[in-house]
Motif scaffolding. Structure first.
Motif, PDB file in Angstrom:
ATOM      1  N   SER A 230      32.282  41.791  45.787  1.00 51.02           N
ATOM      2  CA  SER A 230      32.667  40.500  46.338  1.00 51.02           C
ATOM      3  C   SER A 230      34.183  40.403  46.400  1.00 51.02           C
ATOM      4  O   SER A 230      34.908  41.227  45.829  1.00 51.02           O
ATOM      5  CB  SER A 230      32.093  39.354  45.500  1.00 51.02           C
ATOM      6  OG  SER A 230      32.632  39.380  44.188  1.00 51.02           O
ATOM      7  N   ARG A 231      34.680  39.380  47.091  1.00 48.79           N
ATOM      8  CA  ARG A 231      36.119  39.233  47.263  1.00 48.79           C
ATOM      9  C   ARG A 231      36.844  39.037  45.929  1.00 48.79           C
ATOM     10  O   ARG A 231      37.944  39.539  45.733  1.00 48.79           O
ATOM     11  CB  ARG A 231      36.398  38.054  48.190  1.00 48.79           C
ATOM     12  CG  ARG A 231      37.851  37.867  48.573  1.00 48.79           C
ATOM     13  CD  ARG A 231      38.000  36.665  49.486  1.00 48.79           C
ATOM     14  NE  ARG A 231      39.378  36.458  49.871  1.00 48.79           N
ATOM     15  CZ  ARG A 231      39.974  37.019  50.902  1.00 48.79           C
ATOM     16  NH1 ARG A 231      39.295  37.856  51.665  1.00 48.79           N
ATOM     17  NH2 ARG A 231      41.227  36.767  51.194  1.00 48.79           N
TER      18      ARG A 231
ATOM     19  N   TYR B 264      31.212  40.161  41.428  1.00 47.07           N
ATOM     20  CA  TYR B 264      29.824  40.548  41.717  1.00 47.07           C
ATOM     21  C   TYR B 264      29.797  41.846  42.504  1.00 47.07           C
ATOM     22  O   TYR B 264      30.714  42.156  43.283  1.00 47.07           O
ATOM     23  CB  TYR B 264      29.106  39.445  42.490  1.00 47.07           C
ATOM     24  CG  TYR B 264      28.989  38.146  41.723  1.00 47.07           C
ATOM     25  CD1 TYR B 264      27.994  37.971  40.767  1.00 47.07           C
ATOM     26  CD2 TYR B 264      29.876  37.106  41.940  1.00 47.07           C
ATOM     27  CE1 TYR B 264      27.891  36.791  40.049  1.00 47.07           C
ATOM     28  CE2 TYR B 264      29.778  35.922  41.231  1.00 47.07           C
ATOM     29  CZ  TYR B 264      28.772  35.773  40.288  1.00 47.07           C
ATOM     30  OH  TYR B 264      28.685  34.596  39.574  1.00 47.07           O
TER      31      TYR B 264
ATOM     32  N   VAL C 242      22.000  42.273  43.318  1.00 49.16           N
ATOM     33  CA  VAL C 242      23.325  41.750  42.992  1.00 49.16           C
ATOM     34  C   VAL C 242      23.517  41.866  41.478  1.00 49.16           C
ATOM     35  O   VAL C 242      22.686  41.370  40.695  1.00 49.16           O
ATOM     36  CB  VAL C 242      23.499  40.296  43.457  1.00 49.16           C
ATOM     37  CG1 VAL C 242      24.837  39.742  42.994  1.00 49.16           C
ATOM     38  CG2 VAL C 242      23.378  40.208  44.970  1.00 49.16           C
TER      39      VAL C 242
ATOM     40  N   CYS D 246      26.497  42.375  52.734  1.00 47.19           N
ATOM     41  CA  CYS D 246      27.808  41.991  52.210  1.00 47.19           C
ATOM     42  C   CYS D 246      27.744  40.577  51.650  1.00 47.19           C
ATOM     43  O   CYS D 246      26.719  39.885  51.782  1.00 47.19           O
ATOM     44  CB  CYS D 246      28.886  42.086  53.294  1.00 47.19           C
ATOM     45  SG  CYS D 246      28.653  40.963  54.678  1.00 47.19           S
ATOM     46  N   PHE D 247      28.848  40.147  51.039  1.00 48.80           N
ATOM     47  CA  PHE D 247      29.005  38.782  50.535  1.00 48.80           C
ATOM     48  C   PHE D 247      29.767  37.954  51.557  1.00 48.80           C
ATOM     49  O   PHE D 247      30.427  38.493  52.461  1.00 48.80           O
ATOM     50  CB  PHE D 247      29.779  38.770  49.212  1.00 48.80           C
ATOM     51  CG  PHE D 247      29.023  39.342  48.045  1.00 48.80           C
ATOM     52  CD1 PHE D 247      28.116  38.566  47.342  1.00 48.80           C
ATOM     53  CD2 PHE D 247      29.237  40.651  47.636  1.00 48.80           C
ATOM     54  CE1 PHE D 247      27.423  39.094  46.262  1.00 48.80           C
ATOM     55  CE2 PHE D 247      28.560  41.185  46.553  1.00 48.80           C
ATOM     56  CZ  PHE D 247      27.647  40.401  45.864  1.00 48.80           C
TER      57      PHE D 247
ATOM     58  N   GLY E 193      31.619  34.501  47.790  1.00 49.71           N
ATOM     59  CA  GLY E 193      30.551  35.139  47.031  1.00 49.71           C
ATOM     60  C   GLY E 193      29.349  34.274  46.756  1.00 49.71           C
ATOM     61  O   GLY E 193      28.501  34.664  45.943  1.00 49.71           O
TER      62      GLY E 193
ATOM     63  N   VAL F 154      24.715  35.845  50.225  1.00 52.36           N
ATOM     64  CA  VAL F 154      24.499  37.261  50.479  1.00 52.36           C
ATOM     65  C   VAL F 154      23.855  37.390  51.849  1.00 52.36           C
ATOM     66  O   VAL F 154      22.898  36.674  52.171  1.00 52.36           O
ATOM     67  CB  VAL F 154      23.595  37.901  49.399  1.00 52.36           C
ATOM     68  CG1 VAL F 154      23.299  39.349  49.725  1.00 52.36           C
ATOM     69  CG2 VAL F 154      24.238  37.774  48.029  1.00 52.36           C
TER      70      VAL F 154
ATOM     71  N   ARG G 142      23.160  33.149  46.711  1.00 54.19           N
ATOM     72  CA  ARG G 142      23.258  34.123  45.622  1.00 54.19           C
ATOM     73  C   ARG G 142      22.840  33.540  44.279  1.00 54.19           C
ATOM     74  O   ARG G 142      22.198  34.216  43.477  1.00 54.19           O
ATOM     75  CB  ARG G 142      24.705  34.632  45.519  1.00 54.19           C
ATOM     76  CG  ARG G 142      24.930  35.611  44.375  1.00 54.19           C
ATOM     77  CD  ARG G 142      26.407  35.787  44.076  1.00 54.19           C
ATOM     78  NE  ARG G 142      27.068  34.510  43.815  1.00 54.19           N
ATOM     79  CZ  ARG G 142      27.018  33.853  42.670  1.00 54.19           C
ATOM     80  NH1 ARG G 142      26.307  34.331  41.641  1.00 54.19           N
ATOM     81  NH2 ARG G 142      27.672  32.712  42.506  1.00 54.19           N
TER      82      ARG G 142
END
Length: 585
Positions: A224-225, A229, A241, A298-299, A303, A306, A323
């Motif tokens: 995640s950014r 996660y 995840v 991807c997220f 985050g 998903v 998520r």
């Protein structure tokens, strides 16, 4: 973008296709850190950089030494560099601002995924995942390539049993996925046995192992950014995840302390024991009805969601889950064609998906106008209503009667120099030297070529026609005037134009004088018509010359045809013709 004005009650995921981007044939895409630029890898070794705010092409990177299809693109932390992997087994590092190639490396196999090191502003280290071999760590500065381990066993301790298999069935060089963590000091590698190996970037040694439920082949690893996660896309059609228990900063130091605390050496049991302290499974997502594979996952930017792209060739489906709760939030259905790649915008609820036809579709929210959100006492009316004002609503009140509200912070100094950090960006992304926009070079407008014969759209007056300049007169006309001084001049013909004799281009029709052969032919024609019947003198259109209108096979304003060649047809306008018996023809 002013994030404080966003509606907190609106959904944070896209709903409809807002626009599509088409420039060549796109195979893969990637946003930069702020989402202002979108990199698209296509065919012929071309990488197109889109300005996402204007939806226009900012620049195009063309590798003259590569004509293959781009399989993966990756941005550097500050957006100054771009990494592109192609099917000709090459890795190319680009300078975005200059549009120049920095370095290039040729591998032994085609890299399906490639990522630049996220811990440096100008990275020279990248991670490549080939098709059928272990992940590689490539250093562009030295040109060295390092093979990362995909098994906890050392190569010297393993006994080979055909096709690079060990005695426990582990494939040493099997297709694997890999990704850097937030700072790039650790590498997470997924192998074909459903294991996640945590490796130090500097020493390239396995420090811990995390066993994934199901034991399926891991196809994709995405952080995640925020780095909190970890997402796994496996061959068992499940997206899992994990929560990263290691700190975002100095994760390598924290892992080394964990190794010293637990001790016991690098045995398989100790590696798995450390792995339980690094990652923990939180949720798994799948399509329980259709049981489809996922092409990419991807997220979103923060985050909270998903997203997974369907791997079916005949459908363009995107699943979005929450998520935290694991609920399916939305299914986006596009055109009847498969998906090639997927990317979520870092800060906005926009998803970019690449179809098999090479078109990038942009999914965004379906915004509705809500006028009641502008002021708390604002009322939205269904229809017009007559407003009845109060009696004292617009009365003038003296300043003494007005009560001024007390301001407590009148003497407080206003700080206009300190910049508040945006909550949507992490500390590492809020850098000041990043490249977020590319300057565009405007193309000069090409001047329109004007037709010399169409210089004015206005109808010329008689005064303008009566005194033309010497430069406008044709040299052929001057020669004719010198050869035949008895013939009317060009100026005299223009003076004799009637008001209704205007050409289709807005200019007066030019009456051409007859040549000797045409004059003889006309005289002979007149004599023959006189013998047949009594006719009045033909009405001439140009009285000053006494000649009838002659139409030739040439266009108006053309040069007079030669006297020996050319076809002429003389047309007269006659009065009413009467024969001897009084009948009217």
């Amino acid at each position: 973008m002013n994030l404080s004005l966003l509606d907190p009650f609106q959904s944070d995921f896209p709903e409809v296709i807002e626009e599509y981007l088409e420039h060549g044939f796109t195979k893969c895409i990637a946003f930069n850190r702020r989402g202002t630029l979108l990199a698209a890898g296509g065919t012929g070794g071309t990488c197109v950089i889109w300005d996402f705010d204007t939806r226009g092409v900012a620049t195009e990177l063309q590798n003259k030494d590569c004509c293959a299809v781009i399989t993966s693109v990756s941005w550097s932390k500050c957006g100054h560099r771009l990494l592109a992997a192609a099917t000709d087994k090459s890795l190319t590092l680009w300078d975005i601002a200059q549009g120049a190639k920095i370095a290039s490396v040729t591998l032994q196999q085609t890299a399906l995924h490639a990522r630049l090191h996220p811990g440096s502003a100008s990275p020279t280290l990248c991670l490549a995942c080939p098709m059928s071999s272990a992940p590689l760590l490539v250093d562009f500065a030295t040109g060295m390539t390092y093979v990362l381990p995909v098994s906890p066993l050392k190569a010297q301790d393993a006994v080979h049993h055909g096709r690079n298999k060990t005695n426990d069935g582990t494939v040493l060089y099997s297709p694997a996925a890999a990704s850097f963590n937030k700072r790039g000091d650790l590498i997470y590698v997924g192998n074909s046995k459903g294991e996640i190996l945590i490796i130090e970037t500097e020493t390239r040694q396995v420090q811990s192992i995390v066993q994934v439920p199901g034991g399926a082949v891991i196809r994709q690893i995405v952080f995640s950014r925020s780095g909190q996660y970890l997402l796994l896309n496996s061959n068992d059609r499940v997206i899992r995840v994990f929560e990263n228990l290691l700190p975002r900063d100095k994760a390598r130091t924290a892992l080394a302390e964990l190794v010293n605390t637990l001790g016991g050496g690098n045995t398989l049991e100790n590696l798995k024991l450390r792995g339980c302290q690094c990652l923990t499974l939180t949720k798994d997502f799948q399509d329980a009805v259709n049981r489809m594979h996922w092409k990419a996952a991807c997220f979103n930017g923060d985050g909270e969601f998903v997203v997974g792209a369907s791997a079916s060739k005949g459908e363009h489906k995107i699943h979005i889950w929450n998520r935290k709760f694991g609920q399916l939030a939305r299914i986006l259905e596009g055109p009847k064609e498969g998906l090639a790649d997927l990317a979520w915008h870092p800060t906005r609820p926009i998803v970019a998906s690449v179809s098999m036809s090479g078109v990038v579709f942009l999914w965004a929210k379906d915004y509705t106008e809500n006028w009641s959100a502008f002021a708390p006492d604002f009322q939205e009316l269904e229809e017009n209503e007559e407003y009845v004002e109060r009696e004292d609503e617009f009365d003038m009140m003296p300043d003494t009667d007005k009560v001024k509200p007390a301001r407590v912070d009148e003497d407080e100094e206003v700080d206009i120099m300190t910049t508040e950090k945006v909550a949507a960006y992490s500390d590492s992304d809020d850098s000041q030297d990043g490249l977020y926009f590319l300057p565009t070079t405007p193309l000069p407008d090409t001047p329109e070529q004007q037709n010399p014969t169409m210089q004015s759209s206005d109808v010329p007056s008689k005064e303008q026609n009566s005194s033309p300049s010497e430069s406008e007169r044709s040299p052929l006309v001057d020669e004719d005037e010198k050869a035949n001084p008895s013939e009317p001049s060009h100026c005299q013909v223009l003076e004799s134009l009637a008001e209704g004799e205007i050409g289709p281009n807005g200019r007066g029709k030019r009456k051409r004088k007859l040549s000797e052969k045409a004059a003889e032919y006309q005289a002979e024609k007149g004599r023959k018509s006189t013998k047949k019947s009594r006719v009045s003198t033909p009405r001439q259109k140009i009285e000053s010359t006494g000649l009838s209108t002659v139409h030739t096979d040439y266009e108006d304003f053309a040069v007079d045809p030669p006297s020996s060649k050319g076809k002429f047809s003389v047309q007269h306008e006659f009065e009413d013709i009467e024969t001897n018996d009084g009948n009217e023809i």
